[in-house]
Scaffold this motif. Structure first.
Motif, PDB file in Angstrom:
ATOM      1  N   ALA A  68       0.839  -1.200   0.000  1.00 50.85           N
ATOM      2  CA  ALA A  68       0.000   0.000   0.000  1.00 50.85           C
ATOM      3  C   ALA A  68       0.872   1.247   0.000  1.00 50.85           C
ATOM      4  N   GLY A  69       0.503   2.195  -0.863  1.00 46.10           N
ATOM      5  CA  GLY A  69       1.194   3.464  -0.922  1.00 46.10           C
ATOM      6  C   GLY A  69       2.376   3.508  -1.860  1.00 46.10           C
ATOM      7  N   ASP A  70       2.878   2.348  -2.315  1.00 45.73           N
ATOM      8  CA  ASP A  70       3.984   2.336  -3.269  1.00 45.73           C
ATOM      9  C   ASP A  70       3.536   2.936  -4.597  1.00 45.73           C
ATOM     10  N   LEU A  71       4.458   3.626  -5.271  1.00 42.48           N
ATOM     11  CA  LEU A  71       4.213   4.057  -6.644  1.00 42.48           C
ATOM     12  C   LEU A  71       4.889   3.044  -7.559  1.00 42.48           C
ATOM     13  N   VAL A  72       4.070   2.379  -8.383  1.00 42.64           N
ATOM     14  CA  VAL A  72       4.540   1.315  -9.270  1.00 42.64           C
ATOM     15  C   VAL A  72       4.396   1.788 -10.710  1.00 42.64           C
ATOM     16  N   LEU A  73       5.486   1.741 -11.454  1.00 44.03           N
ATOM     17  CA  LEU A  73       5.460   2.075 -12.876  1.00 44.03           C
ATOM     18  C   LEU A  73       5.431   0.777 -13.670  1.00 44.03           C
ATOM     19  N   VAL A  74       4.422   0.622 -14.539  1.00 40.28           N
ATOM     20  CA  VAL A  74       4.260  -0.584 -15.345  1.00 40.28           C
ATOM     21  C   VAL A  74       4.518  -0.247 -16.805  1.00 40.28           C
TER      22      VAL A  74
ATOM     23  N   GLY B 242       9.193  12.577 -12.663  1.00 39.73           N
ATOM     24  CA  GLY B 242      10.381  13.103 -11.993  1.00 39.73           C
ATOM     25  C   GLY B 242      11.374  11.995 -11.703  1.00 39.73           C
ATOM     26  N   GLU B 243      12.669  12.305 -11.769  1.00 43.11           N
ATOM     27  CA  GLU B 243      13.685  11.317 -11.426  1.00 43.11           C
ATOM     28  C   GLU B 243      13.590  10.959  -9.945  1.00 43.11           C
ATOM     29  N   GLY B 244      13.875   9.707  -9.650  1.00 42.98           N
ATOM     30  CA  GLY B 244      13.882   9.266  -8.262  1.00 42.98           C
ATOM     31  C   GLY B 244      12.526   9.315  -7.585  1.00 42.98           C
ATOM     32  N   SER B 245      11.460   9.003  -8.332  1.00 42.41           N
ATOM     33  CA  SER B 245      10.104   9.152  -7.790  1.00 42.41           C
ATOM     34  C   SER B 245       9.357   7.831  -7.599  1.00 42.41           C
ATOM     35  N   VAL B 246       9.858   6.759  -8.188  1.00 44.56           N
ATOM     36  CA  VAL B 246       9.102   5.510  -8.268  1.00 44.56           C
ATOM     37  C   VAL B 246       9.701   4.465  -7.316  1.00 44.56           C
TER      38      VAL B 246
ATOM     39  N   LYS C  35      16.544   5.448 -14.090  1.00 47.16           N
ATOM     40  CA  LYS C  35      16.587   6.872 -13.735  1.00 47.16           C
ATOM     41  C   LYS C  35      15.390   7.270 -12.878  1.00 47.16           C
ATOM     42  N   VAL C  36      14.240   6.668 -13.141  1.00 46.90           N
ATOM     43  CA  VAL C  36      13.017   7.098 -12.474  1.00 46.90           C
ATOM     44  C   VAL C  36      12.864   6.461 -11.090  1.00 46.90           C
ATOM     45  N   LEU C  37      13.662   5.418 -10.796  1.00 53.84           N
ATOM     46  CA  LEU C  37      13.549   4.746  -9.505  1.00 53.84           C
ATOM     47  C   LEU C  37      14.151   5.573  -8.369  1.00 53.84           C
ATOM     48  N   LYS C  38      13.545   5.443  -7.199  1.00 54.16           N
ATOM     49  CA  LYS C  38      14.071   6.052  -5.978  1.00 54.16           C
ATOM     50  C   LYS C  38      15.331   5.315  -5.526  1.00 54.16           C
ATOM     51  N   ARG C  39      16.050   5.910  -4.589  1.00 55.89           N
ATOM     52  CA  ARG C  39      17.102   5.171  -3.888  1.00 55.89           C
ATOM     53  C   ARG C  39      16.455   3.973  -3.176  1.00 55.89           C
ATOM     54  N   GLY C  40      17.064   2.823  -3.344  1.00 55.19           N
ATOM     55  CA  GLY C  40      16.493   1.623  -2.736  1.00 55.19           C
ATOM     56  C   GLY C  40      15.321   1.049  -3.496  1.00 55.19           C
ATOM     57  N   GLY C  41      15.054   1.574  -4.701  1.00 57.68           N
ATOM     58  CA  GLY C  41      13.938   1.062  -5.496  1.00 57.68           C
ATOM     59  C   GLY C  41      14.216  -0.318  -6.058  1.00 57.68           C
ATOM     60  N   ARG C  42      13.153  -0.936  -6.603  1.00 57.33           N
ATOM     61  CA  ARG C  42      13.262  -2.274  -7.161  1.00 57.33           C
ATOM     62  C   ARG C  42      12.744  -2.279  -8.590  1.00 57.33           C
ATOM     63  N   LEU C  43      13.496  -2.939  -9.477  1.00 54.88           N
ATOM     64  CA  LEU C  43      13.026  -3.195 -10.830  1.00 54.88           C
ATOM     65  C   LEU C  43      12.840  -4.692 -10.970  1.00 54.88           C
ATOM     66  N   VAL C  44      11.640  -5.101 -11.398  1.00 55.91           N
ATOM     67  CA  VAL C  44      11.322  -6.515 -11.511  1.00 55.91           C
ATOM     68  C   VAL C  44      10.911  -6.813 -12.943  1.00 55.91           C
ATOM     69  N   SER C  45      11.378  -7.948 -13.451  1.00 57.87           N
ATOM     70  CA  SER C  45      11.114  -8.293 -14.845  1.00 57.87           C
ATOM     71  C   SER C  45      10.981  -9.791 -15.017  1.00 57.87           C
TER      72      SER C  45
END
Length: 370
Positions: free
Chosen positions: A195-201, A255-259, A276-286
């Motif tokens: 809950a509350g996470d911003l997820v870019l798909v 914005g950079e570092g927003s997701v 570029k768009v991920l926050k510090r500590g962000g996760r990219l899943v594929s």
């Protein structure tokens, strides 16, 4: 009816047999022997079978390291050719000839023993990704990549991978679920979307993408979706709060570092923008790369921001039972784009690769037509 006796007596069924790596000419619609369930297995009459990228990629041998372009490029280059690839399948070489079909909605008609006796007569979904050594081991096998699947009138599968579903959805609607929604739910589970996470798909209008939008919203996340302009409203209807037109740099919108989390089954040339768009500590899943598997990766974007890259193939234990519960509680809905008779598989796959549809395509075997 004794299905073992029927199989031994030479009873046949109609199926699409993929005869090797290559173009649409490798899809052979023909009569094949009726399978008989072995101990621990059930026999399912297929009611509907979904169409996915994975069947096309397997036929093309796209998983081979020799392929560097998008699925559409591989489809164009393979048409009329036959080039068997030793590393072209999920687990090395694909065992051709093979009946593909990763998504199965069906009805259990027989069980070899008590393992599946309680499923007889029930409408079911099949968990296509199977963990033969248990869920503590990432080794996995897939129906329709490692053994025969659902592009047929009947399919036999381990009883442990069959899940009864009680709902008012049509057979075709249920057949949109297993691969696309299982893949999406597994990615969100691994990435710990909450809950509350911003997820870019990325690729949000496809089967896995639209499932990811729904399932992320179900978890209480905010969703930004990348798609074409003509599909923007459809994605907003699924719960996307922000829609970004394909070709736009997501950092210009978000914005950079927003997701918090990026779900990227597109890859290709757009991959660098995802970091570029991920926050510090962000996760990219594929779990895919439909625009091309070879990407530019600036390691500084990854390590200076403490980004975690998560690859997903093996489905984790809670994923499929959870999906069934979401269906039965009415927490998700299917996106059925179109149904085709099974014998029109080549037309269905050609239309699928045009990427003008929204949601999933489904094939209906002959016993269910009309």
């Amino acid at each position: 009816m004794d299905w073992q006796q029927s199989a031994r007596a030479g009873r046949t069924m109609m199926a699409v047999v993929t005869t090797g790596n290559g173009g649409y000419d490798k899809l052979d619609y023909r009569a094949v022997p009726l399978p008989a369930p072995a101990p621990g297995e059930v026999l399912i009459r297929v009611l509907a079978a979904g169409v996915n990228n994975t069947e096309i990629n397997t036929r093309l041998g796209w998983y081979s390291s020799s392929v560097t372009g998008a699925t559409e490029e591989a489809a164009d280059s393979q048409e009329g050719r036959a080039e068997q690839k030793a590393d072209g399948g999920w687990n090395a070489a694909t065992p051709f000839p093979l009946i593909q079909g990763t998504d199965c909605c069906g009805r259990v008609v027989a069980s070899a023993d008590e393992a599946g006796a309680g499923l007889i007569g029930k409408r079911v979904l099949v968990r296509a990704c199977m963990r033969p050594n248990g869920f503590d081991d990432l080794e996995n096998i897939w129906m329709a990549s490692d053994f025969d699947g659902a592009f047929a009138e009947y399919v036999r599968v381990p009883a442990s991978e069959v899940f009864a579903v009680e709902c008012d959805w049509s057979d075709a609607e249920l057949a949109t679920i297993p691969c696309a929604y299982g893949t999406a739910e597994n990615m969100l589970h691994r990435a710990r979307v909450g809950a509350g996470d911003l997820v870019l798909v990325a690729g949000a209008s496809g089967g896995v993408g639209s499932a990811s939008v729904q399932l992320a919203r179900r978890r209480g996340a905010r969703v930004a979706a990348i798609t074409t302009a003509d599909k923007a409203e459809l994605l907003r209807g699924l719960g996307a709060e922000i829609v970004i037109e394909r070709g736009t740099d997501p950092a210009d919108v978000l914005g950079e570092g927003s997701v918090d989390i990026v779900v990227d089954n597109v890859a290709g040339a757009g991959f660098p923008a995802m970091l570029k768009v991920l926050k510090r500590g962000g996760r990219l899943v594929s779990s895919g790369a439909i625009a091309g598997p070879i990407v530019d990766l600036d390691m500084r974007d990854m390590y200076l921001k403490d980004i975690t890259l998560i690859g997903c193939t093996a489905w984790d234990a809670p994923v499929f039972p959870d999906l069934v519960s979401y269906i039965e509680r009415g927490e998700i809905r299917p996106i059925l784009a179109r149904s085709y008779p099974l014998e029109q598989i080549a037309e269905a796959q050609q239309d699928f690769l045009k990427k003008t549809h929204f949601g999933n395509f489904v094939l209906i075997p002959p016993a269910e037509q009309g």
